[in-house]
Design a protein around this motif. Structure first.
Motif, PDB file in Angstrom:
ATOM      1  N   GLY A  30       0.794  -1.188   0.214  1.00 25.32           N
ATOM      2  CA  GLY A  30      -0.139  -0.058   0.030  1.00 25.32           C
ATOM      3  C   GLY A  30       0.811   1.282  -0.099  1.00 25.32           C
ATOM      4  O   GLY A  30       2.002   1.156   0.309  1.00 25.32           O
ATOM      5  N   PRO A  31       0.228   2.372  -0.161  1.00 25.67           N
ATOM      6  CA  PRO A  31       1.001   3.710  -0.584  1.00 25.67           C
ATOM      7  C   PRO A  31       1.206   4.541   1.066  1.00 25.67           C
ATOM      8  O   PRO A  31       1.819   5.162   0.985  1.00 25.67           O
ATOM      9  CB  PRO A  31       0.057   4.505  -1.141  1.00 25.67           C
ATOM     10  N   GLY A  32       0.697   3.861   2.123  1.00 26.05           N
ATOM     11  CA  GLY A  32       0.856   4.606   3.259  1.00 26.05           C
ATOM     12  C   GLY A  32       1.955   4.294   4.034  1.00 26.05           C
ATOM     13  O   GLY A  32       2.820   3.494   3.705  1.00 26.05           O
ATOM     14  N   THR A  33       2.272   4.807   5.200  1.00 23.26           N
ATOM     15  CA  THR A  33       3.379   4.815   5.977  1.00 23.26           C
ATOM     16  C   THR A  33       3.101   4.439   7.445  1.00 23.26           C
ATOM     17  O   THR A  33       2.062   4.968   7.876  1.00 23.26           O
ATOM     18  CB  THR A  33       4.275   6.222   6.093  1.00 23.26           C
ATOM     19  N   LEU A  34       3.561   3.321   8.136  1.00 27.59           N
ATOM     20  CA  LEU A  34       3.451   2.901   9.344  1.00 27.59           C
ATOM     21  C   LEU A  34       4.633   3.676  10.108  1.00 27.59           C
ATOM     22  O   LEU A  34       5.804   3.155   9.827  1.00 27.59           O
ATOM     23  CB  LEU A  34       3.376   1.428   9.555  1.00 27.59           C
ATOM     24  N   SER A  35       4.526   4.237  11.043  1.00 28.38           N
ATOM     25  CA  SER A  35       5.532   4.961  11.854  1.00 28.38           C
ATOM     26  C   SER A  35       5.613   4.347  13.118  1.00 28.38           C
ATOM     27  O   SER A  35       4.392   4.196  13.802  1.00 28.38           O
ATOM     28  CB  SER A  35       5.355   6.509  11.905  1.00 28.38           C
ATOM     29  N   VAL A  36       6.871   4.045  13.599  1.00 28.55           N
ATOM     30  CA  VAL A  36       7.103   3.842  15.156  1.00 28.55           C
ATOM     31  C   VAL A  36       7.769   4.817  15.878  1.00 28.55           C
ATOM     32  O   VAL A  36       8.844   5.224  15.793  1.00 28.55           O
ATOM     33  CB  VAL A  36       7.871   2.510  15.044  1.00 28.55           C
ATOM     34  N   VAL A  37       6.883   5.337  16.849  1.00 26.85           N
ATOM     35  CA  VAL A  37       7.285   6.423  17.723  1.00 26.85           C
ATOM     36  C   VAL A  37       7.327   6.161  19.055  1.00 26.85           C
ATOM     37  O   VAL A  37       6.259   6.042  19.417  1.00 26.85           O
ATOM     38  CB  VAL A  37       6.759   7.776  17.275  1.00 26.85           C
ATOM     39  N   PRO A  38       8.344   5.772  19.370  1.00 23.51           N
ATOM     40  CA  PRO A  38       8.275   4.995  21.001  1.00 23.51           C
ATOM     41  C   PRO A  38       7.532   6.320  21.977  1.00 23.51           C
ATOM     42  O   PRO A  38       7.864   7.384  21.903  1.00 23.51           O
ATOM     43  CB  PRO A  38       9.625   4.694  21.329  1.00 23.51           C
ATOM     44  N   VAL A  39       6.864   5.651  22.997  1.00 22.34           N
ATOM     45  CA  VAL A  39       6.215   6.666  24.073  1.00 22.34           C
ATOM     46  C   VAL A  39       7.494   6.562  25.006  1.00 22.34           C
ATOM     47  O   VAL A  39       7.877   5.963  25.694  1.00 22.34           O
ATOM     48  CB  VAL A  39       4.990   5.980  24.688  1.00 22.34           C
ATOM     49  N   VAL A  40       7.788   7.984  25.453  1.00 23.71           N
ATOM     50  CA  VAL A  40       8.552   8.149  26.461  1.00 23.71           C
ATOM     51  C   VAL A  40       8.019   9.177  27.409  1.00 23.71           C
ATOM     52  O   VAL A  40       7.176  10.063  27.040  1.00 23.71           O
ATOM     53  CB  VAL A  40       9.763   8.867  26.066  1.00 23.71           C
ATOM     54  N   PRO A  41       8.080   8.961  28.837  1.00 23.14           N
ATOM     55  CA  PRO A  41       9.116   7.605  29.439  1.00 23.14           C
ATOM     56  C   PRO A  41       7.973   6.415  29.143  1.00 23.14           C
ATOM     57  O   PRO A  41       7.018   6.488  28.830  1.00 23.14           O
ATOM     58  CB  PRO A  41       9.295   8.020  30.948  1.00 23.14           C
ATOM     59  N   ASP A  42       8.689   5.356  29.746  1.00 22.55           N
ATOM     60  CA  ASP A  42       7.904   4.072  29.625  1.00 22.55           C
ATOM     61  C   ASP A  42       6.943   4.023  30.621  1.00 22.55           C
ATOM     62  O   ASP A  42       7.226   4.494  31.834  1.00 22.55           O
ATOM     63  CB  ASP A  42       8.961   2.956  29.457  1.00 22.55           C
ATOM     64  N   ASN A  43       5.758   3.073  30.432  1.00 24.86           N
ATOM     65  CA  ASN A  43       4.961   2.873  31.423  1.00 24.86           C
ATOM     66  C   ASN A  43       4.336   3.824  32.227  1.00 24.86           C
ATOM     67  O   ASN A  43       4.094   3.817  33.494  1.00 24.86           O
ATOM     68  CB  ASN A  43       5.602   1.896  32.457  1.00 24.86           C
ATOM     69  N   PRO A  44       3.557   4.625  31.234  1.00 24.74           N
ATOM     70  CA  PRO A  44       2.861   5.874  32.050  1.00 24.74           C
ATOM     71  C   PRO A  44       1.874   5.461  32.545  1.00 24.74           C
ATOM     72  O   PRO A  44       0.917   4.712  32.161  1.00 24.74           O
ATOM     73  CB  PRO A  44       2.628   6.967  30.951  1.00 24.74           C
ATOM     74  N   SER A  45       1.337   5.972  33.923  1.00 22.20           N
ATOM     75  CA  SER A  45       0.076   5.523  34.505  1.00 22.20           C
ATOM     76  C   SER A  45      -0.452   6.634  35.408  1.00 22.20           C
ATOM     77  O   SER A  45       0.453   7.524  36.062  1.00 22.20           O
ATOM     78  CB  SER A  45       0.462   4.289  35.726  1.00 22.20           C
TER      79      SER A  45
END
Length: 378
Positions: free
Chosen positions: A281-296
């Motif tokens: 497909g023509p779209g883009t899958l972006s991986v942008v980590p959440v920082v910091p980890d394990n927010p609650s």
């Protein structure tokens, strides 16, 4: 999709309507058409205006073109099953127990099994436990279409499908937070067709033992939550409608996730396009980590108003072992108030959220051995 942390909710009730009549099925006499056996119900076969309960552990089956229409809610208690159409799956009457419902509540271990050989549109689903919807347990539903409406609740929904079906998720589902599993016994297309259609939890796609499974089709931008993990299970060369992995994900639009796992291997941050062996497909899958980890509290979580404890796992320091953080909090994403400044190794902070509203928070991290320079922005 935008991520929010809903920290306070206040509901005032000024009056409640009289409860609707309810009928509960507790028996299974009648084989594949136990739904239409009056002796199985405590208040008669559902008809007219009435709420319906399938008792815990009971399997209710319908296989009858003359199944009465009703108007009310449908409640599947723990480990209950609703089976639609078995020997006469061509009859629209077989689907009435589901499509008549204004809303279907699914408790832990409950499942809906649909053998109907025609298009079925599901009512809104409310998940009070982890539940399953099997849209095609046999070839009688070969090539059919299922449309999901709204889904809500803090629990996981597992979809099981096969036989060249087209499954459509057409509604934004910000209140579905428990995650989604797309399981399979053969190939089908899974169309995610609204922003936030797959909820705010993690998304996992599992191919069948033979390799075929769902082709996850991203039809519009932002169908998966930015903070979610997308997992494409199996081994290299498996997955998707083709069964060879080449169409595991079909990006007809763009999307972003916090973590991507493909065939058991976590992928690095970055943009993924049709140059990948598992993506078309023509779209883009972006991986942008959440920082910091394990927010609650987690993104979109509803908690009681009052003092709320924000917690997280700090990123590893690039220099030394200490991390300094700035913490921001408020109701306007672009104008948050700084509530902690250059705090050494801080990983929790109590804030006041006394009124019902949508609250946002952010943690910026200094990783270079001192609280100077530009932080890693959360």
């Amino acid at each position: 999709m935008k991520r929010t942390c809903l920290l306070g909710a206040l509901i005032l009730a000024f009056g409640l309507p009289a409860p609707a009549q309810t009928t509960t099925i507790t028996g299974t006499t009648g084989g594949n058409d136990s739904w239409n056996n009056a002796g199985n119900w405590d208040n008669g076969v559902p008809a007219g205006t009435i709420d319906v309960v399938v008792a815990s552990g009971v399997t209710a089956k319908t296989d009858n073109a003359l199944t009465p229409v009703y108007s009310g809610t449908l409640d599947l208690e723990a480990n209950a099953t609703l089976q639609l159409g078995w020997t006469s799956g061509n009859s629209p009457g077989d689907a009435i127990p589901l499509i008549s419902a204004s809303e279907a509540t699914l408790a832990s271990g409950s499942q809906i099994i649909m053998r109907n050989s025609f298009t079925v549109t599901l009512p809104p689903l409310v998940l009070t436990g982890n539940a399953t919807v099997n849209t095609s347990p046999s070839t009688s539903a070969h090539g059919t279409t299922r449309h999901f409406g709204s889904i809500s609740g803090p629990h996981q929904l597992t979809l099981k499908s096969n036989n060249k079906q087209n499954i459509w998720f057409n509604t934004s589902n910000p209140d579905w937070t428990g995650g989604f599993i797309a399981d399979s016994t053969a190939r089908y297309y899974l169309h995610a067709n609204a922003p936030g259609a797959l909820g705010t939890g993690d998304v996992t796609v599992i191919p069948s033992a033979g390799g075929q499974g769902a082709s996850l089709m991203i039809e519009v931008d932002d169908v998966i939550d930015d903070a979610a993990t997308l997992t494409l299970s199996g081994t290299a060369g498996q997955g998707g409608y083709s069964g060879n992995g080449s169409d595991y994900v079909i990006m007809n639009a763009d999307d972003t996730v916090a973590k991507l796992v493909v065939y058991g291997v976590e992928q690095p941050a970055g943009d993924y396009t049709n140059s990948e062996s598992w993506l078309q497909g023509p779209g883009t899958l972006s991986v942008v980590p959440v920082v910091p980890d394990n927010p609650s509290p987690a993104f979109g979580e509803i908690v009681p108003a009052g003092s709320v404890n924000l917690t997280w796992t700090n990123l590893p320091a690039n220099v030394g072992s200490d991390v300094w953080v700035d913490v921001f909090f408020g109701t306007t994403p672009g104008a948050l108030t700084q509530v902690a400044s250059s705090a050494l190794n801080l990983s929790s902070f109590a804030v006041s959220a006394t009124s019902a509203d949508v609250y946002y928070w952010r943690v910026d991290s200094y990783l270079e051995g001192a609280p100077t320079g530009s932080p890693v922005t959360g």
